[in-house]
Design a protein around this motif. Structure first.
Motif, short mmCIF file in Angstrom:
data_model
loop_
_atom_site.label_atom_id
_atom_site.label_comp_id
_atom_site.label_asym_id
_atom_site.label_seq_id
_atom_site.Cartn_x
_atom_site.Cartn_y
_atom_site.Cartn_z
N UNK A 286 -16.06 0.62 2.91
CA UNK A 286 -15.11 0.78 1.80
C UNK A 286 -13.70 1.08 2.32
N UNK A 287 -13.60 1.75 3.46
CA UNK A 287 -12.30 2.01 4.05
C UNK A 287 -11.62 0.72 4.49
N UNK A 288 -12.42 -0.24 4.92
CA UNK A 288 -11.84 -1.53 5.33
C UNK A 288 -11.18 -2.21 4.15
N UNK A 289 -11.84 -2.22 3.00
CA UNK A 289 -11.24 -2.82 1.80
C UNK A 289 -10.15 -1.92 1.22
N UNK A 290 -10.26 -0.61 1.45
CA UNK A 290 -9.22 0.31 0.99
C UNK A 290 -7.89 0.02 1.69
N UNK A 291 -7.98 -0.42 2.92
CA UNK A 291 -6.77 -0.77 3.67
C UNK A 291 -5.98 -1.86 2.94
N UNK A 292 -6.69 -2.79 2.32
CA UNK A 292 -6.02 -3.86 1.57
C UNK A 292 -5.26 -3.27 0.39
N UNK A 293 -5.87 -2.32 -0.32
CA UNK A 293 -5.20 -1.67 -1.44
C UNK A 293 -3.92 -0.98 -0.98
N UNK A 294 -3.97 -0.35 0.18
CA UNK A 294 -2.80 0.34 0.71
C UNK A 294 -1.71 -0.64 1.10
N UNK A 295 -2.09 -1.80 1.62
CA UNK A 295 -1.11 -2.84 1.95
C UNK A 295 -0.39 -3.30 0.69
N UNK A 296 -1.14 -3.49 -0.39
CA UNK A 296 -0.54 -3.87 -1.67
C UNK A 296 0.41 -2.77 -2.15
N UNK A 297 0.01 -1.51 -2.01
CA UNK A 297 0.84 -0.39 -2.43
C UNK A 297 2.16 -0.36 -1.66
N UNK A 298 2.09 -0.49 -0.34
CA UNK A 298 3.31 -0.47 0.48
C UNK A 298 4.19 -1.67 0.15
N UNK A 299 3.58 -2.83 -0.10
CA UNK A 299 4.35 -4.01 -0.47
C UNK A 299 5.11 -3.79 -1.78
N UNK A 300 4.46 -3.13 -2.73
CA UNK A 300 5.13 -2.83 -4.01
C UNK A 300 6.27 -1.84 -3.81
N UNK A 301 6.08 -0.86 -2.93
CA UNK A 301 7.14 0.10 -2.63
C UNK A 301 8.35 -0.60 -2.03
N UNK A 302 8.09 -1.54 -1.12
CA UNK A 302 9.18 -2.30 -0.51
C UNK A 302 9.88 -3.17 -1.57
N UNK A 303 9.08 -3.82 -2.41
CA UNK A 303 9.64 -4.69 -3.45
C UNK A 303 10.51 -3.91 -4.43
N UNK A 304 10.10 -2.68 -4.73
CA UNK A 304 10.86 -1.85 -5.67
C UNK A 304 12.02 -1.12 -4.99
N UNK A 305 12.18 -1.34 -3.68
CA UNK A 305 13.27 -0.73 -2.90
C UNK A 305 13.24 0.79 -2.96
N UNK A 306 12.03 1.33 -2.88
CA UNK A 306 11.86 2.77 -2.85
C UNK A 306 11.98 3.28 -1.42
N UNK A 307 12.33 4.55 -1.21
CA UNK A 307 12.55 5.07 0.14
C UNK A 307 11.26 5.21 0.94
N UNK A 308 11.40 5.06 2.27
CA UNK A 308 10.30 5.29 3.19
C UNK A 308 10.37 6.72 3.69
N UNK A 309 9.24 7.27 4.11
CA UNK A 309 9.22 8.64 4.61
C UNK A 309 8.01 8.85 5.52
N UNK A 310 8.13 9.81 6.42
CA UNK A 310 6.99 10.19 7.25
C UNK A 310 5.87 10.83 6.43
N UNK A 311 6.18 11.19 5.20
CA UNK A 311 5.15 11.73 4.31
C UNK A 311 4.05 10.71 4.04
N UNK A 312 4.32 9.44 4.30
CA UNK A 312 3.27 8.43 4.15
C UNK A 312 2.05 8.81 4.98
N UNK A 313 2.29 9.39 6.16
CA UNK A 313 1.19 9.74 7.06
C UNK A 313 0.29 10.83 6.47
N UNK A 314 0.80 11.55 5.49
CA UNK A 314 0.01 12.61 4.88
C UNK A 314 -1.22 12.07 4.16
N UNK A 315 -1.19 10.78 3.83
CA UNK A 315 -2.33 10.22 3.11
C UNK A 315 -3.60 10.31 3.95
#
Length: 267
Positions: free
Chosen positions: A120-149
């Motif tokens: 399930x973690x392997x497929x979860x990685x795909x969900x996270x890729x979609x999430x990061x892509x949406x963040x980039x598309x919406x021009x939201x800020x990046x942060x080291x807090x991402x690693x907190x996940x």
């Protein structure tokens, strides 16, 4: 009891290579004969996100706090919930599904819920890729807090694995467990603030909803990818979560260990 649980966990660690191999095979077999193959792991979450976004953002005009793009806010919550639901629902029937192996060979069946966790973690990685892509598309800020996940992923692993061990073992003797888990996850989905903000509820209702351990994880994903809030800002919630999660983890492991010797006779 503690020594027994430690031996139990050491056995799982010794089987780590087999676990990874079985997890890879499980993911691969999901798309055998499929024309698009692994691409479906991207299509499924994107369609799901689109449907919920249309219903709740366009239809019901739902808006999260602080003017966060709703599609990002929604995806962060869905990413956390759906991997949890996949692990728990998949683990519930995993022993029964592998009955021939368990009855005819010397097989360490306690690794099967762990295999489900890893796959399930392997497929979860795909969900996270979609999430990061949406963040980039919406021009939201990046942060080291991402690693907190990763911290919240550990939280989810402990909670879901404990439940997976308990439900998979009990389902061997009470086959209704699989159906009960499915119903409970449906209720949990609507009771967890995934597509609605908990702050719309009265304070007393909020206190009750926060007793759900998955609230801590769903909110944690959003605080890691959107709000950039460290988990130690919530000391009481963190303490409560880990007390519940450790009890479920230890209880699930012990239930599995106690019932395992009888699997071959019942299956």
């Amino acid at each position: 009891m503690t020594n027994s649980l430690v031996r139990f966990l050491r056995l799982i660690w010794s089987q780590r290579e087999l676990i990874i191999s079985l997890a890879k095979r499980e993911v691969a077999t999901q798309y055998v004969g499929s024309l698009l193959g692994f691409i479906w792991t991207f299509i499924n979450p994107m369609v799901m996100i689109f449907v919920f976004w249309v219903v709740f953002s366009v239809g019901f005009k739902v808006r999260p706090m602080h003017d966060v793009p709703f599609v990002v806010w929604l995806t962060a919550g869905m990413a956390a919930w759906f991997v949890f639901a996949d692990i728990v629902s998949g683990s519930a029937g995993v022993i029964v599904a592998n009955a021939p192996i368990i009855k005819k060979t010397i097989f360490q069946s306690q690794i099967l819920p762990v295999v489900k966790l890893v796959s399930c973690f392997i497929t979860h990685l795909v969900f996270l890729i979609v999430l990061v892509a949406l963040i980039i598309f919406q021009k939201m800020p990046f942060s080291l807090y991402y690693l907190q996940f990763f911290y919240y992923l550990l939280c989810m692993s402990v909670l879901s694995l404990g439940l997976g061990w308990a439900f998979s073992a009990l389902n061997v003797f009470i086959r209704d467990i699989n159906q009960i888990v499915g119903v409970a996850l449906q209720i949990g989905f609507w009771a967890t603030p995934i597509f609605w903000d908990i702050r719309i509820m009265p304070s007393k209702i909020q206190m009750i909803l926060k007793l759900n351990p998955m609230f801590y994880i769903v909110q944690g994903y959003r605080e890691s990818f959107i709000y950039f809030i460290p988990f130690w800002r919530h000391p009481y919630q963190t303490f409560y979560f880990w007390v519940i999660a450790v009890l479920i983890f230890a209880g699930g492991g012990l239930i599995f260990k106690r019932l395992k010797p009888q699997f071959a006779d019942v299956l």
